[in-house]
Design a protein around this motif. Structure first.
Motif, PDB file in Angstrom:
ATOM      1  N   GLN A 132       0.964  -4.166   8.545  1.00 35.80           N
ATOM      2  CA  GLN A 132      -0.225  -3.717   9.218  1.00 35.80           C
ATOM      3  C   GLN A 132      -0.068  -3.293  10.740  1.00 35.80           C
ATOM      4  N   ASN A 136      -1.840   1.949  10.708  1.00 32.56           N
ATOM      5  CA  ASN A 136      -1.393   1.417   9.314  1.00 32.56           C
ATOM      6  C   ASN A 136      -2.318   0.386   8.880  1.00 32.56           C
ATOM      7  N   GLY A 139      -1.755  -1.819   5.380  1.00 30.72           N
ATOM      8  CA  GLY A 139      -0.527  -2.773   5.384  1.00 30.72           C
ATOM      9  C   GLY A 139      -0.777  -4.208   5.256  1.00 30.72           C
ATOM     10  N   ASP A 209       9.043   2.217   9.809  1.00 30.85           N
ATOM     11  CA  ASP A 209       8.258   3.107   9.614  1.00 30.85           C
ATOM     12  C   ASP A 209       8.890   4.501   9.019  1.00 30.85           C
ATOM     13  N   ARG A 211       7.281   7.088   7.667  1.00 37.67           N
ATOM     14  CA  ARG A 211       6.616   8.297   7.200  1.00 37.67           C
ATOM     15  C   ARG A 211       6.900   9.514   7.583  1.00 37.67           C
ATOM     16  N   GLU A 240      -0.052   6.008  -0.522  1.00 42.87           N
ATOM     17  CA  GLU A 240       0.253   6.588   0.932  1.00 42.87           C
ATOM     18  C   GLU A 240       1.391   7.533   0.769  1.00 42.87           C
TER      19      GLU A 240
END
Length: 278
Positions: A132, A136, A139, A209, A211, A240
Motif C-alpha cells: 500500500q 496504490n 495494497g 512496483d 506496473r 489491477e
C-alpha cells in the motif's frame, strides 16, 4: 544435477523434461518454495506432449544459497540465464505468486526482442504492487509484510507450518478439506531454502512496483486468480494487472485460494492448456 550459471556466478538448478523439439512451458515458482511446487502441472503438460522446464530461484530449493541478489531484477535475470542455457524459444512462461512477478519482469526485460516468449500466464501473481502506497491505496500495509519477516526470523520452521496450514490453501476456511501431505510438502520445500533468501525475498515480492513491466508486455497473457485468495488479494492484484496489460485475459475462480494450482490442479491445468493451444 543440471545447473545454469548466472552472470554473477550463481548456480541455478533446473528440471528439463520432454521432447526437445516440442513447445516449451517454463514454470516459475512462488515464495518460499521450489520447482517442486509445479509437479502437478509438469506431469500434466509432459503427458500432453510439451517440453516442461522449471528452476529453483536463487537461495531456494537446490540452487546456490548466495547472500546477494534477492530482488525481482535478479530473479528475472536468473530465469533468463536458464532460458539462454537451454536456448528456449517461443516458450510459454507460467508464474505463480512471486513467480508471476518474475514472469512479468522477465518477459518485459528479457523475453520480447529475440522471440523467446510466445505467451505468459500469471497465476495468483503479486503484480502490479502488493504494498500500500499513496498511489496504490488498495495494497496491503507494510505491517503485513513486517509480520512475515518477524514470523520467519523468530521461528521459520513453525511459520512455514502455519502459512500452508491456514491461509495459503484456504485450509482455515470452515468446511475446508485439509491435505496434510500438501502442508508437509510446502514445509519441505521452504526449509530446503535459505532463511536469508526468504527474508530478503519478502521485500522483492511485496515492494516491487511492476506496473511498467505489465505495460511493456505485448504477448497474450492469461491472468488467473482465486476470489478467496488470502495471501494476494484479487482486487489489488489480478484486477489491477489486467488494466495494465495490452493483450490480457482475466479468469477468476469463486472460492479458490492462493494455492489453487495445487489443490485445484485439474481446473487450472485445463484452463492453462486451453490458453496455450488457443
Amino acid at each position: 544435477m543440471p545447473f545454469a550459471s548466472t552472470s554473477d556466478g550463481v548456480e541455478i538448478f533446473f528440471k528439463d523434461w520432454g521432447p526437445r523439439d516440442a513447445q516449451t512451458i517454463v514454470f516459475h515458482h512462488g515464495w518460499p518454495l521450489s520447482s517442486d511446487d509445479w509437479d502437478a502441472q509438469m506431469l500434466f503438460f509432459l503427458a500432453a506432449g510439451f517440453r516442461v522446464v522449471a528452476h529453483d530461484r536463487r537461495g531456494h530449493g537446490r540452487s546456490a544459497q548466495v547472500s546477494e541478489g534477492h530482488t525481482m531484477d535478479a530473479y528475472a535475470a536468473d530465469a533468463a540465464a536458464v532460458v539462454r542455457h537451454l536456448d528456449l524459444r517461443d516458450a510459454i512462461h507460467v508464474g505463480h505468486s512471486t513467480g508471476g512477478g518474475e514472469v512479468a519482469r522477465y518477459v518485459a526485460r528479457h523475453g520480447g526482442p529475440d522471440g523467446r516468449v510466445a505467451k505468459a500466464v500469471l497465476v495468483s501473481a503479486v503484480t502490479p504492487l502488493m504494498l500500500q502506497t499513496p498511489d496504490n491505496p488498495g495494497g496491503l500495509p507494510l505491517s503485513v509484510f513486517d509480520g512475515f519477516r518477524q514470523g520467519l526470523a523468530a521461528n521459520r520452521a513453525q511459520f512455514f507450518l502455519d502459512v500452508p496450514s491456514g491461509p495459503f490453501y484456504g485450509f482455515n476456511r470452515e468446511g475446508a478439506t485439509v491435505h496434510q501431505g500438501v502442508i508437509a510438502n510446502w514445509w519441505r520445500q521452504g526449509m530446503m531454502g535459505s532463511a536469508q533468501a526468504h527474508y530478503d525475498g519478502i521485500a522483492a515480492f511485496a515492494e516491487t512496483d511492476q506496473r511498467e513491466d505489465l505495460k511493456a508486455i505485448s504477448v497474450p497473457t492469461l491472468v488467473l486468480h482465486g476470489e478467496d485468495d488470502q495471501i494476494v488479494p484479487i482486487d489489488a492484484a489480478a484486477r489491477e494487472s489486467i488494466k495494465l496489460l495490452r493483450n490480457g485475459t482475466l479468469k477468476t475462480y469463486p472460492g479458490f485460494s492462493h494455492g489453487m494450482l495445487t489443490v485445484n490442479a485439474d481446473t487450472l491445468n485445463a484452463d492453462i492448456l486451453a490458453f496455450v493451444r488457443g
